[in-house]
Design an enzyme around this catalytic site. Structure first.
Site, PDB file in Angstrom:
ATOM      1  N   ARG A   1     -10.570   4.928  -2.734  1.00 55.25           N
ATOM      2  CA  ARG A   1      -9.415   4.381  -2.009  1.00 55.25           C
ATOM      3  C   ARG A   1      -9.000   5.359  -0.932  1.00 55.25           C
ATOM      4  NH1 ARG A   1      -7.696  -0.859  -3.385  1.00 55.25           N
ATOM      5  NH2 ARG A   1      -8.722  -1.238  -5.346  1.00 55.25           N
TER       6      ARG A   1
ATOM      7  N   ARG B   1       0.825  -1.205   0.000  1.00 51.92           N
ATOM      8  CA  ARG B   1       0.000   0.000   0.000  1.00 51.92           C
ATOM      9  C   ARG B   1       0.860   1.256   0.000  1.00 51.92           C
ATOM     10  NH1 ARG B   1      -2.894   3.405   2.534  1.00 51.92           N
ATOM     11  NH2 ARG B   1      -5.103   3.517   2.076  1.00 51.92           N
TER      12      ARG B   1
ATOM     13  N   LEU C   1      -6.335   7.443   0.893  1.00 52.09           N
ATOM     14  CA  LEU C   1      -5.018   7.977   0.550  1.00 52.09           C
ATOM     15  C   LEU C   1      -4.067   7.696   1.702  1.00 52.09           C
ATOM     16  CD1 LEU C   1      -6.321  11.254  -1.041  1.00 52.09           C
ATOM     17  CD2 LEU C   1      -5.332   9.296  -2.238  1.00 52.09           C
TER      18      LEU C   1
ATOM     19  N   ASP D   1      -7.877  13.632   6.197  1.00 50.87           N
ATOM     20  CA  ASP D   1      -6.809  13.337   7.154  1.00 50.87           C
ATOM     21  C   ASP D   1      -6.573  11.824   7.132  1.00 50.87           C
ATOM     22  OD1 ASP D   1      -8.843  12.197   8.614  1.00 50.87           O
ATOM     23  OD2 ASP D   1      -8.738  13.614  10.289  1.00 50.87           O
ATOM     24  N   ALA D   2      -5.863  11.311   8.127  1.00 46.34           N
ATOM     25  CA  ALA D   2      -5.472   9.897   8.079  1.00 46.34           C
ATOM     26  C   ALA D   2      -6.638   8.936   8.339  1.00 46.34           C
ATOM     27  CB  ALA D   2      -4.351   9.650   9.083  1.00 46.34           C
ATOM     28  N   GLY D   3      -7.762   9.445   8.832  1.00 46.55           N
ATOM     29  CA  GLY D   3      -8.890   8.560   9.145  1.00 46.55           C
ATOM     30  C   GLY D   3      -9.809   8.341   7.954  1.00 46.55           C
TER      31      GLY D   3
ATOM     32  N   ASN E   1     -12.187  15.941  -0.054  1.00 48.94           N
ATOM     33  CA  ASN E   1     -13.004  14.805  -0.475  1.00 48.94           C
ATOM     34  C   ASN E   1     -14.473  15.190  -0.429  1.00 48.94           C
ATOM     35  OD1 ASN E   1     -13.567  11.964  -1.035  1.00 48.94           O
ATOM     36  ND2 ASN E   1     -14.298  11.840   1.078  1.00 48.94           N
ATOM     37  N   THR E   2     -15.231  14.629  -1.350  1.00 53.34           N
ATOM     38  CA  THR E   2     -16.676  14.791  -1.263  1.00 53.34           C
ATOM     39  C   THR E   2     -17.292  13.459  -0.873  1.00 53.34           C
ATOM     40  OG1 THR E   2     -18.674  15.368  -2.460  1.00 53.34           O
ATOM     41  CG2 THR E   2     -16.870  14.562  -3.800  1.00 53.34           C
ATOM     42  N   HIS E   3     -18.229  13.515   0.071  1.00 53.75           N
ATOM     43  CA  HIS E   3     -18.792  12.299   0.656  1.00 53.75           C
ATOM     44  C   HIS E   3     -20.321  12.410   0.677  1.00 53.75           C
ATOM     45  CE1 HIS E   3     -18.908   8.751   3.207  1.00 53.75           C
ATOM     46  NE2 HIS E   3     -19.818   9.367   3.932  1.00 53.75           N
TER      47      HIS E   3
HETATM   48  C1  GRF Z   1     -20.240  10.611  -5.112  1.00 51.95           C
HETATM   49  O1  GRF Z   1     -21.507  10.581  -4.495  1.00 51.95           O
HETATM   50  C2  GRF Z   1     -19.129  10.564  -4.100  1.00 51.95           C
HETATM   51  O2  GRF Z   1     -19.391  11.276  -2.943  1.00 51.95           O
HETATM   52  C3  GRF Z   1     -19.119   9.085  -3.799  1.00 51.95           C
HETATM   53  O3  GRF Z   1     -19.239   8.485  -5.071  1.00 51.95           O
HETATM   54  C4  GRF Z   1     -19.974   9.364  -5.921  1.00 51.95           C
HETATM   55  C5  GRF Z   1     -19.155   9.613  -7.153  1.00 51.95           C
HETATM   56  O4  GRF Z   1     -19.926  10.084  -8.197  1.00 51.95           O
HETATM   57  N1  GRF Z   1     -17.974   8.697  -3.054  1.00 51.95           N
HETATM   58  P1  GRF Z   1     -19.283  10.552  -9.566  1.00 51.95           P
HETATM   59  O5  GRF Z   1     -18.284   9.482 -10.011  1.00 51.95           O
HETATM   60  O6  GRF Z   1     -18.627  11.880  -9.360  1.00 51.95           O
HETATM   61  O7  GRF Z   1     -20.443  10.637 -10.520  1.00 51.95           O
END
Ligand code: GRF
Length: 213
Positions: free
Chosen positions: A106, A80, A108, A156-158, A122-124
């Site tokens: 993945r 890794r 990071l 971050d690392a989590g 990151n977007t979640h």
């Molecule tokens: C998003 O909802 C992101 O938050 C999640 O996977 C989706 C990715 O969508 N982890 P896309 O590939 O940008 O259409």
């Protein structure tokens, strides 16, 4: 004149694993006059990510750092750290101001995070700290929440634990499936990500402990 003005835009390296609609939202936004950031390269952990096709269509350089080449999925312990070091080098080659994990599935590692401290976001698809991890939409639906949403945060690392930059709520409908709910979240998520990138490129990240001002 336009080229002169655009030379000052913040440089983004975007990491994707999936269809790349969040990446596309950034590409669409950067076509707006005055948008302060531009995608300069797109990276992935998989060569079949739809986001790479979007990048190629936009004539952007792409790179793939495949964990399988470091032994992932082989049943043995995989390298890794080696994967993370190569990923960091591939990212660095594009001299980014910010790295955007947009559906990059993945974690990071320490080289990427220490080479780019507080520069990776990151977007979640959930309202963190609720429902971290790879199955956030499913988990929220199973739990029975009435409101979920999306979060853009510093990595971050989590696992999805970094400082929160911005969040938006999405109401859960009684007949929602994982697919229908995720689609509604993604509509909000794309706008939120673009707004956050615009803000970071304009004012930087003002981090005060865990709090982002
Ligand atoms: C998003 O909802 C992101 O938050 C999640 O996977 C989706 C990715 O969508 N982890 P896309 O590939 O940008 O259409």
């Amino acid at each position: 004149m336009v080229a002169e003005a655009q030379r000052d835009r913040d440089r983004l390296v975007v990491l994707v694993s999936g269809t790349g609609t969040n990446l596309q939202a950034l590409l669409d936004a950067q076509a707006r006059p005055g948008f302060p950031a531009e995608v300069v390269a797109v990276g992935s952990d998989r060569s079949d990510a739809g986001g790479l096709i979007r990048a190629e269509r936009a004539e952007l350089p792409t790179f793939v750092v495949d964990p399988a080449e470091f032994g992932a999925g082989s049943g043995k312990v995989w390298d890794r750290a080696g994967w993370d070091r190569l990923l960091a080098a591939r990212i660095a080659a594009h001299q980014p101001d910010w790295i955007v994990s947009a559906g990059f599935m993945r974690l990071l590692g320490s080289t990427v995070l220490s080479d780019f401290p507080n520069l990776v976001i990151n977007t979640h698809p959930a309202l963190l700290p609720a429902f971290p991890g790879a199955h956030a939409v499913h988990d929220a639906l199973e739990y029975g929440v009435k409101v979920t949403g999306c979060t853009v945060h510093v990595i971050d690392a989590g696992v999805d634990t970094g400082p929160i930059i911005a969040q938006e709520a999405v109401t859960v409908a009684g007949d929602d499936t994982v697919e229908s709910l995720h689609e509604r979240i993604k509509q909000v998520e794309r706008e939120l990500l673009v707004a956050v990138v615009e803000r970071l490129a304009t004012s930087g990240l003002n981090l005060n402990g865990r709090k982002v001002d």
